[in-house]
Design an enzyme around this catalytic site. Structure first.
Site, mmCIF file in Angstrom:
data_model
loop_
_atom_site.group_PDB
_atom_site.id
_atom_site.type_symbol
_atom_site.label_atom_id
_atom_site.label_comp_id
_atom_site.label_asym_id
_atom_site.label_seq_id
_atom_site.Cartn_x
_atom_site.Cartn_y
_atom_site.Cartn_z
ATOM 1 N N ALA A 188 45.096 15.533 22.513
ATOM 2 C CA ALA A 188 44.930 14.095 22.702
ATOM 3 C C ALA A 188 43.556 13.722 22.159
ATOM 4 O O ALA A 188 42.663 14.572 22.065
ATOM 5 C CB ALA A 188 45.046 13.751 24.183
ATOM 6 N N GLY A 240 47.188 18.508 24.023
ATOM 7 C CA GLY A 240 48.359 17.675 23.766
ATOM 8 C C GLY A 240 49.152 18.116 22.544
ATOM 9 O O GLY A 240 50.339 17.857 22.449
ATOM 10 N N GLU A 260 51.413 20.637 23.808
ATOM 11 C CA GLU A 260 52.419 19.942 24.632
ATOM 12 C C GLU A 260 53.429 19.194 23.760
ATOM 13 O O GLU A 260 54.624 19.156 24.073
ATOM 14 C CB GLU A 260 51.707 18.990 25.600
ATOM 15 N N GLU A 311 42.106 21.891 28.018
ATOM 16 C CA GLU A 311 41.684 20.679 28.747
ATOM 17 C C GLU A 311 40.670 20.965 29.858
ATOM 18 O O GLU A 311 39.804 20.154 30.140
ATOM 19 C CB GLU A 311 42.910 19.967 29.345
HETATM 20 C C1 LIG Z 1 48.452 14.631 27.085
HETATM 21 C C2 LIG Z 1 47.321 14.596 28.021
HETATM 22 C C3 LIG Z 1 46.531 15.818 28.162
HETATM 23 C C4 LIG Z 1 45.989 16.289 26.918
HETATM 24 C C5 LIG Z 1 44.656 16.389 26.775
HETATM 25 C C6 LIG Z 1 44.103 16.909 25.555
HETATM 26 O O1 LIG Z 1 44.783 17.270 24.624
HETATM 27 S S1 LIG Z 1 42.413 17.005 25.519
HETATM 28 C C7 LIG Z 1 42.048 17.723 23.936
HETATM 29 C C8 LIG Z 1 42.314 19.172 23.893
HETATM 30 N N1 LIG Z 1 41.865 19.723 22.659
HETATM 31 C C9 LIG Z 1 40.635 20.222 22.472
HETATM 32 O O2 LIG Z 1 39.837 20.296 23.374
HETATM 33 C C10 LIG Z 1 40.313 20.721 21.083
HETATM 34 C C11 LIG Z 1 39.166 19.935 20.502
HETATM 35 N N2 LIG Z 1 38.859 20.356 19.172
HETATM 36 C C12 LIG Z 1 38.188 21.496 18.884
HETATM 37 O O3 LIG Z 1 37.857 22.279 19.752
HETATM 38 C C13 LIG Z 1 37.853 21.785 17.443
HETATM 39 O O4 LIG Z 1 37.973 20.585 16.712
HETATM 40 C C14 LIG Z 1 38.733 22.873 16.772
HETATM 41 C C15 LIG Z 1 38.426 24.220 17.398
HETATM 42 C C16 LIG Z 1 40.219 22.530 16.955
HETATM 43 C C17 LIG Z 1 38.439 22.914 15.258
HETATM 44 O O5 LIG Z 1 37.065 23.088 15.044
HETATM 45 P P1 LIG Z 1 36.452 22.826 13.589
HETATM 46 O O6 LIG Z 1 35.024 23.203 13.677
HETATM 47 O O7 LIG Z 1 37.318 23.471 12.583
HETATM 48 O O8 LIG Z 1 36.618 21.251 13.374
HETATM 49 P P2 LIG Z 1 35.738 20.088 14.078
HETATM 50 O O9 LIG Z 1 35.511 20.378 15.519
HETATM 51 O O10 LIG Z 1 34.564 19.778 13.248
HETATM 52 O O11 LIG Z 1 36.798 18.874 14.021
HETATM 53 C C18 LIG Z 1 36.948 18.057 12.878
HETATM 54 C C19 LIG Z 1 36.953 16.611 13.360
HETATM 55 O O12 LIG Z 1 38.064 16.423 14.224
HETATM 56 C C20 LIG Z 1 37.622 15.872 15.442
HETATM 57 N N3 LIG Z 1 38.490 16.323 16.536
HETATM 58 C C21 LIG Z 1 39.011 17.545 16.713
HETATM 59 N N4 LIG Z 1 39.751 17.575 17.831
HETATM 60 C C22 LIG Z 1 39.713 16.323 18.342
HETATM 61 C C23 LIG Z 1 40.278 15.726 19.490
HETATM 62 N N5 LIG Z 1 41.106 16.407 20.313
HETATM 63 N N6 LIG Z 1 40.021 14.457 19.732
HETATM 64 C C24 LIG Z 1 39.229 13.743 18.927
HETATM 65 N N7 LIG Z 1 38.672 14.258 17.816
HETATM 66 C C25 LIG Z 1 38.914 15.529 17.542
HETATM 67 C C26 LIG Z 1 36.218 16.379 15.601
HETATM 68 O O13 LIG Z 1 35.488 15.599 16.522
HETATM 69 C C27 LIG Z 1 35.713 16.263 14.186
HETATM 70 O O14 LIG Z 1 35.390 14.932 13.913
HETATM 71 P P3 LIG Z 1 33.943 14.553 13.287
HETATM 72 O O15 LIG Z 1 32.928 15.184 14.143
HETATM 73 O O16 LIG Z 1 33.990 15.137 11.913
HETATM 74 O O17 LIG Z 1 33.939 13.049 13.283
#
Ligand SMILES: CCC/C=C/C(=O)SCCNC(=O)CCNC(=O)[C@H](O)C(C)(C)COP(=O)([O-])OP(=O)([O-])OC[C@H]1O[C@@H](n2cnc3c(N)ncnc32)[C@H](O)[C@@H]1OP(=O)([O-])[O-]
Length: 298
Positions: free
Chosen positions: A105, A148, A151, A171
């Site tokens: 998400a 998400g 999911e 999460e």
């Molecule tokens: C249904 C209800 C419950 C669900 C809840 C959830 O899913 S909670 C979520 C659960 N998920 C997580 O916690 C995973 C969160 N993500 C990560 O941990 C990492 O992005 C990665 C490990 C997937 C990839 O690392 P990498 O170093 O290869 O890539 P990078 O990190 O540089 O990302 C590139 C760009 O994408 C952006 N962006 C990425 N994800 C999201 C996001 N969810 N949101 C918004 N933005 C996101 C990131 O900010 C960046 O933008 P910037 O700064 O360029 O403007």
């Protein structure tokens, strides 16, 4: 031939489409598919195309690793509904990019939400609309399927994984928990201990091999071939009699929710009901006559 499911006119030769103001995506066929125009509604975060009897939805927010913002999911549900209502389509495939199916998400979109706001608006409740789609939905997961994203994949009916797929529920590291099935569907797919480990640490992910061993996915496919392979299976399903397919899907999903005796009774009744269809006559006669069945979905 590639064509837009909702508007064949949207396919343009590569050279012409280069100048198109809308976002475009090039395919090796030499055609460019403009972002879908579903009933005059241009999608911003997904691409759609039709391959034979299969609708293909590609999540397309590359800069955010396909983070599932509200509008993106609304578009996915809209496209799914249109495919569900399209008698030329028998199954749908959802995919992302090679790096990310979806990284969850959209954290940036929801980070300032309040409890009252999320509760009153049933925040993300609309995601579940896709579970009412009658046609089978297959997920082709390359790269990250986190939170998400995992999911979303689990709300699909079949998951194929690219070799580098990563499934996880991080999460807890954000101070929340899964909110679209990560504590429910995941348990049924991988068992209690593994689901607990994934959800409570947020750090234990499943790679493609582990996901296959756990039963979360049914096949691992080389990255480049994943979408084609998933579409192939979807096409196989789409060529079956659609009443049988819809009933099979409904019954398997019901098995998660109702007692065995009720499920078995429901199954038998639907099985019996199929003897009222032309597809049953065609399927069984084709077997006896040693030919391929030609289903008419009647
Ligand atoms: C249904 C209800 C419950 C669900 C809840 C959830 O899913 S909670 C979520 C659960 N998920 C997580 O916690 C995973 C969160 N993500 C990560 O941990 C990492 O992005 C990665 C490990 C997937 C990839 O690392 P990498 O170093 O290869 O890539 P990078 O990190 O540089 O990302 C590139 C760009 O994408 C952006 N962006 C990425 N994800 C999201 C996001 N969810 N949101 C918004 N933005 C996101 C990131 O900010 C960046 O933008 P910037 O700064 O360029 O403007």
């Amino acid at each position: 031939m590639l064509r837009n499911v909702f508007s064949p006119a949207l396919i343009k030769p590569l050279t012409a489409a280069k100048a198109a103001p809308m976002a475009t995506r090039a395919f090796s066929t030499g055609f460019v598919l403009r972002q879908a125009d579903a009933g005059n509604t241009a999608y911003s975060h997904i691409l759609t195309e039709t391959r034979g009897k299969v609708g293909l939805i590609t999540l397309n927010r590359p800069k955010a690793l396909n983070a599932l913002c509200n509008d993106l999911f609304t578009e996915v549900n809209d496209a799914l509904r249109k495919y569900d209502n399209d008698s030329n389509i028998g199954a749908v495939v959802i995919t992302g990019s090679q790096k990310a199916f979806a990284a969850g998400a959209d954290i940036k979109e929801m980070k300032d939400n309040s409890f009252i706001e999320t509760y009153k608006t049933d925040f993300l409740g609309h995601w579940a609309e896709m579970t009412s789609i009658k046609k089978p939905i297959l997920a082709a997961v390359n790269g990250y399927a986190l939170g998400g994203g995992c999911e979303l994949a689990m709300m699909c009916d079949i998951i194929y994984a690219g070799e580098k797929a990563v499934f996880g529920q991080p999460e807890i590291k954000l101070g929340v928990i899964p909110g679209a099935g990560g504590t429910q569907r995941l348990v049924k797919a991988v068992g209690k201990s593994k689901a607990m480990e994934m959800v409570l640490t947020g750090s234990v992910n499943l790679n493609a091999q582990e996901a296959l061993a756990a039963g979360l996915v049914s096949k691992i496919v080389p990255i480049e071939e994943l979408v084609d392979e998933t579409v192939k299976t979807a096409e196989l399903i789409a060529n079956m009699g659609q009443p049988s397919v819809a009933m099979g899907k409904e019954l398997i999903n019901k098995s998660f929710e109702i007692p065995l005796s009720a499920g078995l009774r429901w199954e038998r009744i639907l099985f019996q009901s199929l003897f009222g269809t032309a597809d049953q006559k065609e399927g069984m006669n084709a077997f006896v006559e040693k030919r391929k069945a030609n289903f008419t979905n009647q």
